[in-house]
Design a protein around this motif. Sequence first.
Motif: not given
Length: 376
Positions: A237, A234-235, A213-215, A165
């Motif tokens: 934000w 991928t998440k 990365c996953s987030e 992350k």
Amino acid sequence: MVDSSGEYIDGSGLHAGLGCAYDHNGEVSERDDTVVFLGLWPNIWGHCLTDNLRRLWVLDNTAFMEKYGKRKFVYIPFEDKDIIPNFQSLLSMIGCDRITLEPVRTVTRFREVILPDECFYRRNDGPRPFVREFGTRLYTEEYRNLIQKIRNCEKPRSIEKRTQKIYCSTRKRTRYNEFGERRLEIYFRKLGFEIIYPEEHSFEEQLNLFRNCSEFAATVGSVSHNIMFLREHTKVWLIPRTAFITEYQLAIDTLQDLEISYIDSTLSIYPDKKNPWTGPNFYIISDPLQKCFGTEINYAVDRVRFWVFRHLARTMHEDAQFSEYYRDAVKRYLPDVEEQILTSDFADFGRSIRRKIIKKMKLWQSVSMILKWMEM
């Protein structure tokens, strides 16, 4: 760029709908060459990934390269700045080492100029809510292929450390007009995110981070354009800097199949109506942000920085007025100064002699820089 009749060619500047011809009475260089013109290149990362790439699809077009590949490919460096190293690395990945790339720094007349079509462009269909740009940004399959070519250049062992992350911060490179990103860094670090400052890494290192990365979290701007390099699903934000989202970002959001969430977490209540991306911006740990991650933090707005932020907005924008979008947020986070904020007349201040003196002295910019330094 103008044609042989002196008429401006729309789209030959930064993008279509922006730019015009102008009178030039100075010296004009003459070159008996045929060149390929790639446009005006700003030295800003977000533009590097979009406007600066928009004609380079021709590198993978066999017919075009057979006919013009040995010609010089020219561009105009915005503000006469050289290409930044990370963009140079990106250009190598898409095959620019095969061509002769040359900046044009003076007014020059060529025998013939080839202007390729754009693969990332603007459609003149008017503004949309919270966008404020006159035209939707679109891209072609050629642009998607360019980005995929870069994504495929990932080198799994280019850096040893990997993280699941990441929060990409702009705090160390933004000027005096950004407040509060340090708070965001602290918040995301507690959630297990590693704080990354892109300018401290080579592009190859950044690409490795993005691809593994996953987030991914960031504020909206050049740094958020990097989501084009993330893996599918991928998440993501994203925190807008103010009540405005650039059309560039909305187009980039659709390049990959990502799980994207926009989170309102600012009190940037005095945006410039014409150029809202110029700031000043004020980030907070908002209720929507905490709701997204299931946290309950007793957050208080930094009154000193907010006070400086308000007066900086006064000096930066003569017509700065309170944005109704933030009315409820002000009531929630600043109840003790709500009335003062909602009723203050920036327009009168903007016309005053006091504002001109403060702006001349660069007082609020200086105080802002001190606060930025303290955040380091």
